[in-house]
Design a protein around this motif. Sequence first.
Motif, PDB file in Angstrom:
ATOM      1  N   HIS A  99      77.933 -98.783  64.514  1.00  0.00           N
ATOM      2  CA  HIS A  99      78.931 -99.464  64.764  1.00  0.00           C
ATOM      3  C   HIS A  99      78.443-101.073  64.964  1.00  0.00           C
ATOM      4  CE1 HIS A  99      83.233-100.460  64.968  1.00  0.00           C
ATOM      5  NE2 HIS A  99      82.734-101.131  66.227  1.00  0.00           N
ATOM      6  N   SER A 100      78.974-101.876  64.002  1.00  0.00           N
ATOM      7  CA  SER A 100      78.588-103.437  64.624  1.00  0.00           C
ATOM      8  C   SER A 100      79.714-104.161  64.803  1.00  0.00           C
ATOM      9  CB  SER A 100      77.549-103.899  63.481  1.00  0.00           C
ATOM     10  OG  SER A 100      78.463-104.260  62.460  1.00  0.00           O
ATOM     11  N   PRO A 101      79.424-105.566  65.298  1.00  0.00           N
ATOM     12  CA  PRO A 101      80.624-106.385  65.256  1.00  0.00           C
ATOM     13  C   PRO A 101      81.062-106.837  63.975  1.00  0.00           C
ATOM     14  CG  PRO A 101      78.920-107.259  66.844  1.00  0.00           C
ATOM     15  CD  PRO A 101      78.210-105.988  66.078  1.00  0.00           C
ATOM     16  N   PHE A 102      80.222-107.043  62.977  1.00  0.00           N
ATOM     17  CA  PHE A 102      80.570-107.312  61.855  1.00  0.00           C
ATOM     18  C   PHE A 102      81.473-106.450  61.213  1.00  0.00           C
ATOM     19  CE2 PHE A 102      76.289-108.636  62.627  1.00  0.00           C
ATOM     20  CZ  PHE A 102      76.461-109.811  62.748  1.00  0.00           C
ATOM     21  N   ASP A 103      81.343-104.831  61.654  1.00  0.00           N
ATOM     22  CA  ASP A 103      82.151-104.017  61.144  1.00  0.00           C
ATOM     23  C   ASP A 103      83.803-104.177  61.682  1.00  0.00           C
ATOM     24  OD1 ASP A 103      80.232-102.489  59.662  1.00  0.00           O
ATOM     25  OD2 ASP A 103      79.957-101.218  61.524  1.00  0.00           O
ATOM     26  N   GLU A 104      83.730-104.648  63.086  1.00  0.00           N
ATOM     27  CA  GLU A 104      84.988-105.026  63.630  1.00  0.00           C
ATOM     28  C   GLU A 104      85.763-106.163  63.013  1.00  0.00           C
ATOM     29  OE1 GLU A 104      84.831-104.829  67.888  1.00  0.00           O
ATOM     30  OE2 GLU A 104      83.523-103.299  68.007  1.00  0.00           O
ATOM     31  N   ARG A 105      84.973-107.178  62.805  1.00  0.00           N
ATOM     32  CA  ARG A 105      85.460-108.395  62.277  1.00  0.00           C
ATOM     33  C   ARG A 105      86.257-107.914  60.907  1.00  0.00           C
ATOM     34  NH1 ARG A 105      81.511-112.892  60.609  1.00  0.00           N
ATOM     35  NH2 ARG A 105      80.812-111.207  59.113  1.00  0.00           N
ATOM     36  N   SER A 106      85.346-107.020  59.920  1.00  0.00           N
ATOM     37  CA  SER A 106      85.999-106.708  58.734  1.00  0.00           C
ATOM     38  C   SER A 106      87.221-105.861  58.714  1.00  0.00           C
ATOM     39  CB  SER A 106      84.837-105.937  57.903  1.00  0.00           C
ATOM     40  OG  SER A 106      83.810-106.878  57.502  1.00  0.00           O
ATOM     41  N   ALA A 107      87.136-105.067  59.801  1.00  0.00           N
ATOM     42  CA  ALA A 107      88.443-104.271  59.876  1.00  0.00           C
ATOM     43  C   ALA A 107      89.626-104.998  60.568  1.00  0.00           C
ATOM     44  CB  ALA A 107      88.028-103.187  60.942  1.00  0.00           C
ATOM     45  N   LEU A 108      89.441-106.025  61.299  1.00  0.00           N
ATOM     46  CA  LEU A 108      90.552-107.055  61.733  1.00  0.00           C
ATOM     47  C   LEU A 108      91.016-107.826  60.617  1.00  0.00           C
ATOM     48  CD1 LEU A 108      89.160-108.007  65.226  1.00  0.00           C
ATOM     49  CD2 LEU A 108      90.970-106.603  64.843  1.00  0.00           C
ATOM     50  N   SER A 109      90.023-108.121  59.835  1.00  0.00           N
ATOM     51  CA  SER A 109      90.365-109.080  58.633  1.00  0.00           C
ATOM     52  C   SER A 109      91.186-108.109  57.568  1.00  0.00           C
ATOM     53  CB  SER A 109      89.110-109.504  57.794  1.00  0.00           C
ATOM     54  OG  SER A 109      88.584-110.489  58.670  1.00  0.00           O
ATOM     55  N   ALA A 110      90.854-106.709  57.566  1.00  0.00           N
ATOM     56  CA  ALA A 110      91.481-106.161  56.487  1.00  0.00           C
ATOM     57  C   ALA A 110      93.000-105.541  56.989  1.00  0.00           C
ATOM     58  CB  ALA A 110      90.744-104.655  56.283  1.00  0.00           C
ATOM     59  N   ARG A 111      92.938-105.500  58.509  1.00  0.00           N
ATOM     60  CA  ARG A 111      94.269-105.149  59.138  1.00  0.00           C
ATOM     61  C   ARG A 111      95.370-106.091  59.031  1.00  0.00           C
ATOM     62  NH1 ARG A 111      93.884-102.431  64.857  1.00  0.00           N
ATOM     63  NH2 ARG A 111      96.139-101.699  65.130  1.00  0.00           N
ATOM     64  N   ASN A 112      95.205-107.558  58.823  1.00  0.00           N
ATOM     65  CA  ASN A 112      95.912-108.441  58.663  1.00  0.00           C
ATOM     66  C   ASN A 112      95.272-109.712  58.225  1.00  0.00           C
ATOM     67  OD1 ASN A 112      97.964-110.125  58.852  1.00  0.00           O
ATOM     68  ND2 ASN A 112      98.484-110.052  60.815  1.00  0.00           N
ATOM     69  N   GLY A 113      95.227-109.908  56.878  1.00  0.00           N
ATOM     70  CA  GLY A 113      94.505-110.772  56.088  1.00  0.00           C
ATOM     71  C   GLY A 113      95.049-112.259  56.585  1.00  0.00           C
ATOM     72  N   SER A 114      96.343-112.193  56.944  1.00  0.00           N
ATOM     73  CA  SER A 114      96.930-113.794  57.275  1.00  0.00           C
ATOM     74  C   SER A 114      96.595-114.059  58.657  1.00  0.00           C
ATOM     75  CB  SER A 114      98.453-113.693  57.119  1.00  0.00           C
ATOM     76  OG  SER A 114      98.801-112.698  58.086  1.00  0.00           O
ATOM     77  N   ALA A 115      95.849-113.234  59.486  1.00  0.00           N
ATOM     78  CA  ALA A 115      95.252-113.799  60.687  1.00  0.00           C
ATOM     79  C   ALA A 115      94.037-114.340  60.709  1.00  0.00           C
ATOM     80  CB  ALA A 115      95.239-112.593  61.718  1.00  0.00           C
ATOM     81  N   VAL A 116      93.415-114.529  59.442  1.00  0.00           N
ATOM     82  CA  VAL A 116      91.909-114.826  59.214  1.00  0.00           C
ATOM     83  C   VAL A 116      92.034-116.524  59.244  1.00  0.00           C
ATOM     84  CG1 VAL A 116      89.870-114.831  57.750  1.00  0.00           C
ATOM     85  CG2 VAL A 116      91.066-112.707  58.210  1.00  0.00           C
ATOM     86  N   THR A 117      91.316-117.140  59.813  1.00  0.00           N
ATOM     87  CA  THR A 117      91.137-118.492  60.027  1.00  0.00           C
ATOM     88  C   THR A 117      89.512-118.759  59.291  1.00  0.00           C
ATOM     89  OG1 THR A 117      90.611-118.749  62.168  1.00  0.00           O
ATOM     90  CG2 THR A 117      92.877-118.696  61.525  1.00  0.00           C
ATOM     91  N   ASP A 118      89.263-120.234  59.528  1.00  0.00           N
ATOM     92  CA  ASP A 118      88.045-120.667  59.335  1.00  0.00           C
ATOM     93  C   ASP A 118      87.093-120.296  60.419  1.00  0.00           C
ATOM     94  OD1 ASP A 118      89.022-121.650  56.834  1.00  0.00           O
ATOM     95  OD2 ASP A 118      89.242-123.711  57.531  1.00  0.00           O
ATOM     96  N   SER A 119      87.537-120.074  61.489  1.00  0.00           N
ATOM     97  CA  SER A 119      86.685-119.985  62.705  1.00  0.00           C
ATOM     98  C   SER A 119      86.768-118.549  63.185  1.00  0.00           C
ATOM     99  CB  SER A 119      87.006-120.792  63.988  1.00  0.00           C
ATOM    100  OG  SER A 119      88.645-120.817  64.167  1.00  0.00           O
ATOM    101  N   GLY A 120      87.547-117.946  62.629  1.00  0.00           N
ATOM    102  CA  GLY A 120      87.436-116.477  63.065  1.00  0.00           C
ATOM    103  C   GLY A 120      88.864-115.860  62.545  1.00  0.00           C
ATOM    104  N   VAL A 121      89.239-114.734  63.821  1.00  0.00           N
ATOM    105  CA  VAL A 121      90.339-114.150  63.318  1.00  0.00           C
ATOM    106  C   VAL A 121      91.144-114.234  64.417  1.00  0.00           C
ATOM    107  CG1 VAL A 121      91.599-111.512  62.984  1.00  0.00           C
ATOM    108  CG2 VAL A 121      89.370-112.291  62.037  1.00  0.00           C
ATOM    109  N   LEU A 122      92.502-114.454  64.237  1.00  0.00           N
ATOM    110  CA  LEU A 122      93.525-114.625  65.597  1.00  0.00           C
ATOM    111  C   LEU A 122      94.025-113.368  66.054  1.00  0.00           C
ATOM    112  CD1 LEU A 122      95.857-117.397  63.911  1.00  0.00           C
ATOM    113  CD2 LEU A 122      94.208-117.693  65.935  1.00  0.00           C
ATOM    114  N   VAL A 123      94.047-113.212  67.316  1.00  0.00           N
ATOM    115  CA  VAL A 123      94.471-112.150  67.919  1.00  0.00           C
ATOM    116  C   VAL A 123      95.203-112.373  69.243  1.00  0.00           C
ATOM    117  CG1 VAL A 123      93.341-109.993  69.334  1.00  0.00           C
ATOM    118  CG2 VAL A 123      92.188-110.831  67.214  1.00  0.00           C
ATOM    119  N   SER A 124      96.174-111.793  69.393  1.00  0.00           N
ATOM    120  CA  SER A 124      97.276-112.177  70.588  1.00  0.00           C
ATOM    121  C   SER A 124      96.825-111.219  71.809  1.00  0.00           C
ATOM    122  CB  SER A 124      98.632-112.305  70.455  1.00  0.00           C
ATOM    123  OG  SER A 124      99.131-111.003  69.868  1.00  0.00           O
ATOM    124  N   TYR A 125      96.632-111.478  72.755  1.00  0.00           N
ATOM    125  CA  TYR A 125      96.193-110.679  73.955  1.00  0.00           C
ATOM    126  C   TYR A 125      96.848-110.819  75.210  1.00  0.00           C
ATOM    127  CZ  TYR A 125      93.329-107.412  76.993  1.00  0.00           C
ATOM    128  OH  TYR A 125      92.774-106.573  77.892  1.00  0.00           O
TER     129      TYR A 125
END
Length: 138
Positions: A99-125
């Motif tokens: 498992h790699s960070p690249f897998d997580e980035r792809s999974a987050l992008s697939a989870r909500n494509g509208s949260a993807v920006t030029d600089s990463g993925v938006l996550v509220s925490y």
Amino acid sequence: MRRVTRNAVLLILGVVVALLALGALPSLLASGDPYYVTAEPVDAGNASANGTASVNESAAINGSALSERQYPYTTQALTNGTSDPYRKGPWGFKESFTHSPFDERSALSARNGSAVTDSGVLVSYNGTLYTVAVAQRP
């Protein structure tokens, strides 16, 4: 024990040991520069400076709902600002088995494509909006 039976048992044991070694070996392989998952807070008033000008805050992924087992690098980055280092393996072998960070980035992008920006993925925490990205420096 018959000779054929003994050879069959040895072959099966050899295959089991080889498969176990393949499961453990990739985590030991490390080469090149480390990669980190970083979580940078996004100031809603200064979003254009972070490359998130046209992103709706409601499009962000709920980081509190992310599983630590499924997203270990991302949850660690949201808690600490950065994750533990991940080093790519030689010849692309490690990425096929771990498992790699690249897998997580792809999974987050697939989870909500509208949260993807030029600089990463938006996550509220915990009420804060973060840009989660994979970088070579924390």
